[in-house]
Design a protein around this motif. Structure first.
Motif, PDB file in Angstrom:
ATOM      1  N   ASP A 139     -27.639-103.449 -39.626  1.00 28.81           N
ATOM      2  CA  ASP A 139     -27.914-103.437 -40.667  1.00 28.81           C
ATOM      3  C   ASP A 139     -26.321-101.819 -41.322  1.00 28.81           C
ATOM      4  OD1 ASP A 139     -28.699-105.140 -41.610  1.00 28.81           O
ATOM      5  OD2 ASP A 139     -29.813-104.539 -42.549  1.00 28.81           O
ATOM      6  N   VAL A 140     -26.901-100.872 -40.987  1.00 20.75           N
ATOM      7  CA  VAL A 140     -25.834 -99.342 -40.980  1.00 20.75           C
ATOM      8  C   VAL A 140     -24.828 -99.349 -40.710  1.00 20.75           C
ATOM      9  CG1 VAL A 140     -26.365 -96.601 -40.671  1.00 20.75           C
ATOM     10  CG2 VAL A 140     -28.381 -98.129 -41.417  1.00 20.75           C
ATOM     11  N   VAL A 141     -24.428 -99.481 -39.306  1.00 21.48           N
ATOM     12  CA  VAL A 141     -24.145 -99.840 -38.526  1.00 21.48           C
ATOM     13  C   VAL A 141     -22.729-100.729 -38.418  1.00 21.48           C
ATOM     14  CG1 VAL A 141     -23.140 -99.413 -36.029  1.00 21.48           C
ATOM     15  CG2 VAL A 141     -25.337 -99.097 -36.181  1.00 21.48           C
ATOM     16  N   ALA A 142     -23.589-102.082 -39.106  1.00 21.66           N
ATOM     17  CA  ALA A 142     -22.410-102.693 -39.352  1.00 21.66           C
ATOM     18  C   ALA A 142     -21.759-102.786 -40.623  1.00 21.66           C
ATOM     19  CB  ALA A 142     -22.707-104.069 -39.669  1.00 21.66           C
ATOM     20  N   SER A 143     -22.679-101.954 -40.951  1.00 26.74           N
ATOM     21  CA  SER A 143     -21.943-102.090 -42.563  1.00 26.74           C
ATOM     22  C   SER A 143     -20.511-100.700 -42.780  1.00 26.74           C
ATOM     23  CB  SER A 143     -23.057-100.950 -43.805  1.00 26.74           C
ATOM     24  OG  SER A 143     -23.808 -99.815 -42.964  1.00 26.74           O
ATOM     25  N   GLY A 144     -20.472-100.130 -41.426  1.00 27.21           N
ATOM     26  CA  GLY A 144     -19.765 -99.380 -40.829  1.00 27.21           C
ATOM     27  C   GLY A 144     -19.702 -97.864 -42.127  1.00 27.21           C
ATOM     28  N   THR A 145     -20.977 -97.212 -42.641  1.00 27.34           N
ATOM     29  CA  THR A 145     -21.155 -96.411 -43.731  1.00 27.34           C
ATOM     30  C   THR A 145     -20.975 -95.060 -42.371  1.00 27.34           C
ATOM     31  OG1 THR A 145     -23.731 -97.654 -44.126  1.00 27.34           O
ATOM     32  CG2 THR A 145     -23.120 -95.402 -44.649  1.00 27.34           C
ATOM     33  N   ASP A 146     -20.594 -94.324 -43.596  1.00 27.28           N
ATOM     34  CA  ASP A 146     -20.346 -92.450 -42.731  1.00 27.28           C
ATOM     35  C   ASP A 146     -22.038 -92.304 -42.165  1.00 27.28           C
ATOM     36  OD1 ASP A 146     -18.706 -90.529 -41.863  1.00 27.28           O
ATOM     37  OD2 ASP A 146     -18.379 -89.595 -43.595  1.00 27.28           O
ATOM     38  N   VAL A 147     -22.270 -92.082 -40.485  1.00 32.93           N
ATOM     39  CA  VAL A 147     -23.284 -91.379 -40.157  1.00 32.93           C
ATOM     40  C   VAL A 147     -22.398 -89.936 -40.107  1.00 32.93           C
ATOM     41  CG1 VAL A 147     -23.552 -93.620 -39.207  1.00 32.93           C
ATOM     42  CG2 VAL A 147     -22.472 -92.234 -38.001  1.00 32.93           C
ATOM     43  N   SER A 148     -21.519 -89.205 -40.387  1.00 33.95           N
ATOM     44  CA  SER A 148     -21.470 -88.334 -39.991  1.00 33.95           C
ATOM     45  C   SER A 148     -22.249 -86.751 -40.123  1.00 33.95           C
ATOM     46  CB  SER A 148     -20.216 -88.120 -39.983  1.00 33.95           C
ATOM     47  OG  SER A 148     -19.744 -87.441 -41.549  1.00 33.95           O
ATOM     48  N   ARG A 149     -22.900 -86.742 -41.734  1.00 34.74           N
ATOM     49  CA  ARG A 149     -23.619 -86.192 -41.887  1.00 34.74           C
ATOM     50  C   ARG A 149     -25.253 -86.140 -41.331  1.00 34.74           C
ATOM     51  NH1 ARG A 149     -25.427 -86.464 -46.735  1.00 34.74           N
ATOM     52  NH2 ARG A 149     -24.744 -88.875 -46.740  1.00 34.74           N
ATOM     53  N   SER A 150     -25.443 -87.261 -40.844  1.00 33.92           N
ATOM     54  CA  SER A 150     -26.731 -87.767 -39.903  1.00 33.92           C
ATOM     55  C   SER A 150     -26.033 -86.908 -38.954  1.00 33.92           C
ATOM     56  CB  SER A 150     -26.831 -88.928 -40.335  1.00 33.92           C
ATOM     57  OG  SER A 150     -27.838 -89.529 -39.237  1.00 33.92           O
ATOM     58  N   VAL A 151     -25.149 -87.192 -37.911  1.00 33.55           N
ATOM     59  CA  VAL A 151     -25.356 -86.825 -36.941  1.00 33.55           C
ATOM     60  C   VAL A 151     -24.978 -85.402 -36.351  1.00 33.55           C
ATOM     61  CG1 VAL A 151     -22.913 -87.077 -34.655  1.00 33.55           C
ATOM     62  CG2 VAL A 151     -24.016 -89.384 -36.141  1.00 33.55           C
ATOM     63  N   GLU A 152     -24.322 -84.612 -38.089  1.00 32.01           N
ATOM     64  CA  GLU A 152     -23.984 -83.298 -37.286  1.00 32.01           C
ATOM     65  C   GLU A 152     -24.985 -82.112 -37.256  1.00 32.01           C
ATOM     66  OE1 GLU A 152     -21.237 -82.699 -36.571  1.00 32.01           O
ATOM     67  OE2 GLU A 152     -21.155 -80.030 -37.212  1.00 32.01           O
ATOM     68  N   LEU A 153     -25.989 -82.628 -37.700  1.00 32.75           N
ATOM     69  CA  LEU A 153     -27.284 -81.849 -37.868  1.00 32.75           C
ATOM     70  C   LEU A 153     -27.419 -81.891 -36.066  1.00 32.75           C
ATOM     71  CD1 LEU A 153     -29.938 -80.241 -38.855  1.00 32.75           C
ATOM     72  CD2 LEU A 153     -31.102 -82.293 -39.531  1.00 32.75           C
ATOM     73  N   PHE A 154     -28.258 -82.752 -36.029  1.00 30.30           N
ATOM     74  CA  PHE A 154     -28.328 -82.674 -34.539  1.00 30.30           C
ATOM     75  C   PHE A 154     -27.205 -82.532 -33.511  1.00 30.30           C
ATOM     76  CE2 PHE A 154     -31.449 -82.637 -31.078  1.00 30.30           C
ATOM     77  CZ  PHE A 154     -32.536 -82.243 -32.107  1.00 30.30           C
ATOM     78  N   HIS A 155     -26.290 -82.502 -34.041  1.00 29.35           N
ATOM     79  CA  HIS A 155     -24.701 -82.444 -32.771  1.00 29.35           C
ATOM     80  C   HIS A 155     -24.694 -80.540 -32.942  1.00 29.35           C
ATOM     81  CE1 HIS A 155     -20.860 -82.316 -30.670  1.00 29.35           C
ATOM     82  NE2 HIS A 155     -20.286 -81.947 -32.252  1.00 29.35           N
ATOM     83  N   ARG A 156     -24.529 -79.921 -34.071  1.00 27.21           N
ATOM     84  CA  ARG A 156     -25.399 -78.480 -34.060  1.00 27.21           C
ATOM     85  C   ARG A 156     -25.875 -78.250 -33.652  1.00 27.21           C
ATOM     86  NH1 ARG A 156     -23.400 -76.493 -39.817  1.00 27.21           N
ATOM     87  NH2 ARG A 156     -21.493 -78.451 -40.011  1.00 27.21           N
ATOM     88  N   VAL A 157     -27.716 -79.028 -33.207  1.00 26.01           N
ATOM     89  CA  VAL A 157     -28.825 -78.370 -32.253  1.00 26.01           C
ATOM     90  C   VAL A 157     -28.491 -78.059 -30.954  1.00 26.01           C
ATOM     91  CG1 VAL A 157     -30.968 -78.728 -31.648  1.00 26.01           C
ATOM     92  CG2 VAL A 157     -30.409 -78.738 -34.477  1.00 26.01           C
ATOM     93  N   ASN A 158     -27.723 -79.228 -30.651  1.00 25.35           N
ATOM     94  CA  ASN A 158     -26.995 -79.578 -29.491  1.00 25.35           C
ATOM     95  C   ASN A 158     -26.673 -78.382 -28.983  1.00 25.35           C
ATOM     96  OD1 ASN A 158     -29.205 -81.716 -28.892  1.00 25.35           O
ATOM     97  ND2 ASN A 158     -27.002 -83.376 -29.521  1.00 25.35           N
ATOM     98  N   LEU A 159     -25.051 -78.536 -29.808  1.00 24.59           N
ATOM     99  CA  LEU A 159     -23.979 -77.148 -29.222  1.00 24.59           C
ATOM    100  C   LEU A 159     -25.078 -75.631 -29.098  1.00 24.59           C
ATOM    101  CD1 LEU A 159     -21.234 -78.200 -31.120  1.00 24.59           C
ATOM    102  CD2 LEU A 159     -21.944 -78.326 -28.583  1.00 24.59           C
ATOM    103  N   GLN A 160     -26.143 -75.381 -30.152  1.00 20.68           N
ATOM    104  CA  GLN A 160     -27.185 -74.309 -30.158  1.00 20.68           C
ATOM    105  C   GLN A 160     -27.461 -74.276 -28.921  1.00 20.68           C
ATOM    106  OE1 GLN A 160     -28.316 -75.306 -33.922  1.00 20.68           O
ATOM    107  NE2 GLN A 160     -26.330 -74.406 -35.178  1.00 20.68           N
ATOM    108  N   ASP A 161     -28.351 -75.754 -28.750  1.00 22.52           N
ATOM    109  CA  ASP A 161     -28.999 -74.540 -27.645  1.00 22.52           C
ATOM    110  C   ASP A 161     -28.698 -74.595 -26.739  1.00 22.52           C
ATOM    111  OD1 ASP A 161     -31.656 -75.261 -28.817  1.00 22.52           O
ATOM    112  OD2 ASP A 161     -31.470 -77.701 -28.727  1.00 22.52           O
ATOM    113  N   PHE A 162     -27.281 -76.324 -25.986  1.00 22.32           N
ATOM    114  CA  PHE A 162     -26.789 -75.529 -24.335  1.00 22.32           C
ATOM    115  C   PHE A 162     -25.509 -74.415 -24.762  1.00 22.32           C
ATOM    116  CE2 PHE A 162     -26.525 -80.617 -25.190  1.00 22.32           C
ATOM    117  CZ  PHE A 162     -27.922 -80.908 -25.173  1.00 22.32           C
ATOM    118  N   ASP A 163     -25.364 -74.547 -26.078  1.00 25.38           N
ATOM    119  CA  ASP A 163     -25.148 -71.900 -25.569  1.00 25.38           C
ATOM    120  C   ASP A 163     -25.903 -71.698 -25.420  1.00 25.38           C
ATOM    121  OD1 ASP A 163     -22.667 -71.014 -26.188  1.00 25.38           O
ATOM    122  OD2 ASP A 163     -23.750 -69.654 -27.347  1.00 25.38           O
ATOM    123  N   ALA A 164     -26.716 -71.218 -25.793  1.00 25.16           N
ATOM    124  CA  ALA A 164     -28.062 -70.794 -25.259  1.00 25.16           C
ATOM    125  C   ALA A 164     -28.649 -71.005 -23.932  1.00 25.16           C
ATOM    126  CB  ALA A 164     -29.842 -70.836 -25.860  1.00 25.16           C
TER     127      ALA A 164
END
Ligand code: FES
Ligand code: FE
Length: 382
Positions: free
Chosen positions: A318-343
Motif C-alpha cells: 500500500d505504501v509503495v503503490a500510493s507513491g507516498t514520499d518515503v524519503s524521511r523514513s529512508v534518510e535515517l538509516f541512509h545516514r546511519v549507513n554513511l556514518q558507519d561505512f565512513d568509520a
C-alpha cells in the motif's frame, strides 16, 4: 534479560580483536571465500528483482559466478555460470532478461532456463566419452542450491549445503527469542521502497563488527540516538536476546527527524511496536526491523579491502503503490549507513599498521564481537 554468552562479558576486562592482518590478507580472504561464503547460505537476489521468465542476475558467491534465473514455470533457479563445453562464462552482464534460453557466446551451446542443454552445433551427432548419446540433463548447467525466504533468493554453492533452518532462520530466532517474531513482519510480502548501493573500502568483517556494537552510536549517530535514546548508552540492542531498542518518548516514527512514519505492519504485537530490532545473519546479512518497515543489508565481499553493500528499504504494498514520499523514513538509516561505512573506511588503512599487528581490544559492551571472531576462526580451521 538474557545476554549472549561471551565468556568474559561483564568482567570489565578488555579482550583481543583479531590481528590486523586478518583484515588485509589475501590468503585470509581466500580462506573466507572457501570456508564461509562458499560454504554457507548467501543472500543473493531479491526475488522480485527477477519478475518474469528469463530474467536473470549474475552474482559472485565466493570465487564462483552464479546465475539466478526465473524459469518458464515461474520458479527461480541458480546455476554456476560456467559452460559445460569449454568453460566460458555464459553471462557476462550483471542482469537482464533472455527471451528463451541461455546461450554461451563462445561456441553457442544453448541451455534452457531450467539449465538443461537444449542445443549445440551438431548436437544430434554428439556422443559422450563412452560413445552414448549425449544426456542433455547431465550436460546441463551445474545447479546451485537456492532457497527463497523473506522475499530473497539465498544460495549455497557448496555440494553439501548446511541446514537453512538452523543457519538462517535459527540465527533470526536466536536473536529475537521466539520463532514467530520474524513471521509477524511478513517480510516476503513487503515491497521495495528504495535501494541504495554502497561501495565500501573496508573488509567485510569491519562492517559486521560495526553493526554488532553500539559503543560508537553516541559518537557518530546523532539522528539515530535521538530516535533510540538507549543507543546513546553504548550497549547494542543485539547484546540482549529478544530485546528491541525502544523509541524515545516524543518520537513518532523511525524517521530522520522522529516525525510520524507509516501505519505499523498489520500483524505486529504491541511489544514489537515502537521498537527497533537488529539481527546479524552471518556471514553477510543484516536485518533491521521497525514497526512500519524493514531494512535489509546484503554484503558482497569483493576483496580483503572492498565490500559492496546493497541496502533495501521495504514497505507494505500500500505504501509503495500510493507513491507516498518515503524519503524521511529512508534518510535515517541512509545516514546511519554513511556514518558507519565512513568509520569502517577510516579503520581499514590502520589494519596494516604496525600499531595493529596484534589487533585492538573489545570493551565489555563489545564482547559479543568476540563470539563472531571465535566463530570465524573455528570455520577457517575447518
Ligand atoms: Fe560454451 Fe564452447 S565454451 S559453447
Ligand atoms: Fe552504527
Amino acid at each position: 534479560m538474557t545476554t549472549l554468552d561471551t565468556g568474559t562479558a561483564g568482567t570489565g576486562s578488555l579482550i583481543r580483536t583479531l590481528p590486523g592482518s586478518w583484515y588485509t590478507s589475501a590468503d585470509i580472504f581466500a580462506a573466507e571465500q572457501e570456508h564461509v561464503f562458499e560454504a554457507m547460505w548467501f543472500c543473493a537476489v531479491r526475488s522480485a528483482d527477477l519478475p518474469t521468465p528469463g530474467a536473470f542476475r549474475r552474482v559472485d558467491v565466493g570465487r564462483e559466478s552464479v546465475l539466478v534465473v526465473r524459469g518458464r514455470d515461474g520458479q527461480l533457479r541458480a546455476f554456476l555460470n560456467v559452460c559445460r563445453h569449454r568453460g566460458a562464462q555464459i553471462c557476462t552482464e550483471e542482469s537482464g532478461t533472455v527471451t528463451r534460453n541461455l546461450r554461451c557466446p563462445y561456441h553457442a551451446w544453448t541451455y534452457g532456463l531450467d539449465g538443461k542443454l537444449v542445443a549445440a552445433p551438431n548436437l544430434s551427432s554428439l556422443s559422450d566419452a563412452q560413445g552414448a548419446p549425449l544426456n542433455r540433463t547431465e550436460w546441463g548447467l551445474t545447479p546451485v542450491a537456492l532457497r527463497e525466504w523473506a522475499g530473497y533468493a539465498w544460495l549455497c554453492v557448496s555440494d553439501d549445503p548446511p541446514s537453512f533452518e538452523e543457519d538462517v532462520i535459527g540465527a533470526v530466532t536466536e536473536r529475537l527469542g521466539e520463532a514467530e517474531a520474524i513471521d509477524r513482519y511478513d517480510i516476503a510480502s513487503l515491497e521495495l521502497g528504495r535501494r541504495e548501493t554502497y561501495d565500501v573500502a573496508a573488509n567485510w568483517k569491519l562492517i559486521v563488527e560495526n553493526f554488532m556494537e553500539c559503543y560508537h552510536c553516541a559518537t557518530i549517530h546523532p539522528e539515530l540516538t535521538e530516535v533510540l535514546p538507549e543507543f546513546a548508552d553504548g550497549l547494542a540492542a543485539q547484546y540482549f536476546v529478544g530485546h528491541g531498542a525502544e523509541f524515545g518518548a516524543d518520537v513518532e516514527g523511525f524517521t530522520v527527524d522522529g516525525s510520524a512514519g507509516f501505519d505499523a505492519l498489520p500483524t505486529l504485537t504491541e511489544d514489537q511496536d515502537r521498537r527497533y530490532y537488529a539481527i546479524t545473519v552471518k556471514p553477510t546479512v543484516f536485518v533491521n526491523l521497525v514497526p512500519d518497515h524493514v531494512i535489509l543489508h546484503r554484503m558482497f565481499p569483493v576483496s580483503a579491502d572492498r565490500t559492496i553493500v546493497e541496502c533495501d528499504w521495504l514497505y507494505t504494498g500500500d505504501v509503495v503503490a500510493s507513491g507516498t514520499d518515503v524519503s524521511r523514513s529512508v534518510e535515517l538509516f541512509h545516514r546511519v549507513n554513511l556514518q558507519d561505512f565512513d568509520a569502517c573506511e577510516r579503520t581499514q588503512p590502520a589494519m596494516s599498521s604496525r600499531a595493529y599487528r596484534d589487533g585492538g581490544v573489545l570493551v565489555p559492551a563489545e564482547h559479543h564481537i568476540g563470539l563472531f571472531h571465535d566463530w570465524l576462526v573455528a570455520r577457517l580451521q575447518g
